[in-house]
Design an enzyme around this catalytic site. Structure first.
Site, short mmCIF file in Angstrom:
data_model
loop_
_atom_site.label_atom_id
_atom_site.label_comp_id
_atom_site.label_asym_id
_atom_site.label_seq_id
_atom_site.Cartn_x
_atom_site.Cartn_y
_atom_site.Cartn_z
N ASP A 23 0.87 -1.16 0.00
CA ASP A 23 0.00 0.00 0.00
C ASP A 23 0.91 1.22 0.00
OD1 ASP A 23 -2.37 1.58 0.39
OD2 ASP A 23 -1.85 1.71 2.50
N ASP A 25 -0.04 5.13 1.09
CA ASP A 25 -0.25 6.02 2.23
C ASP A 25 -0.38 5.23 3.52
OD1 ASP A 25 -0.51 8.52 0.66
OD2 ASP A 25 -2.28 7.50 -0.14
N ASP A 181 -1.55 -1.11 5.81
CA ASP A 181 -1.88 -0.67 7.17
C ASP A 181 -3.37 -0.61 7.44
OD1 ASP A 181 -2.44 2.79 7.24
OD2 ASP A 181 -2.05 1.69 5.40
#
Length: 235
Positions: A23, A25, A181
């Site tokens: 991922d 961000d 995250d």
């Protein structure tokens, strides 16, 4: 499968999976400061004071709608398409002005490459914005694949972006790992049959329980991903 051996490992198997997908961000890039500047410009235009980073940070991985809703709680979550476009327009101006890589990310990507493995990015950020970030970081020739939230007909938590990345790069699902995250990252990996790592250093609300997301491993810091034993345990 590429079974090239790292000379520094002396007859041991490859250190990393052959394809590590990330991922963006909250996993590779700490973009919250750029997002904060964006929502605070929107708030200032409406005569409101600045929002603290601590209040916005848990919403960053959930996208522009969630961040706009957090910045304007009086809307009760009713964020108009016009406000989302306003957010994206201002964010494009702020892109890269205040953000930076999380500690350890440059070393991790260099280690993956030195091992003969590849890495790529699958984000729900619009592709046109993600592609503006890559040159800022010097990743144009290093990132094996970049997929945005609007690149394909489906975005995470749908497995399509992960499956597409593996197929496009000629990698088997067993040779791939996805690191993210947010629960959507882990759900997408699970649906794709791909191993996953929960990045605990990212953006997460206090009520979320990442240990219950079903990831194959949890990492508290980027540095953990530099440890050979971490990946051995994941095999």
């Amino acid at each position: 499968m590429n079974t090239a051996i790292d000379p520094a490992m002396s007859n041991e198997v490859a250190r990393f999976p052959r394809l590590v997908l990330f991922d963006l961000d909250g996993t590779l890039l700490d973009s919250a400061p750029d997002m904060l500047e964006t929502v605070n410009r929107m708030r200032a235009a409406r005569g409101q004071g600045p929002m603290p980073l601590s209040e916005l940070r848990p919403h960053v991985s959930h996208g522009s709608r969630a961040m706009s809703a957090a910045a304007f709680p009086e809307l009760g979550g009713e964020v108009s398409p016009e406000m989302i476009q306003e957010f994206l327009g201002i964010y494009e101006q702020e892109l890269g002005n205040s953000s930076g890589l999380f500690d350890g990310v440059p070393e991790l990507l260099e280690a993956i490459e030195a091992d003969g493995a590849r890495w790529g990015i699958i984000t729900n950020k619009p592709e046109y914005l993600a592609r503006q970030i890559i040159p800022q970081l010097g990743w144009e020739t290093r990132c094996a694949i970049l997929l945005g939230g609007d690149t394909l007909p489906h975005r995470k938590p749908h497995p399509l972006p992960l499956l597409h990345a593996a197929e496009a790069l000629g990698a088997s699902i067993d040779d791939c790992v996805y690191v993210g995250d947010d629960q959507r990252d882990i759900n997408a990996a699970s649906a794709a049959g791909m191993r996953s790592v929960v990045a605990l250093w990212g953006y997460r609300g206090g009520e979320e329980q990442p240990g219950a997301w079903g990831g194959n491993a949890l990492a508290a810091t980027v540095d953990e991903l530099l440890e050979q034993r971490f990946w051995q345990a994941l095999r």
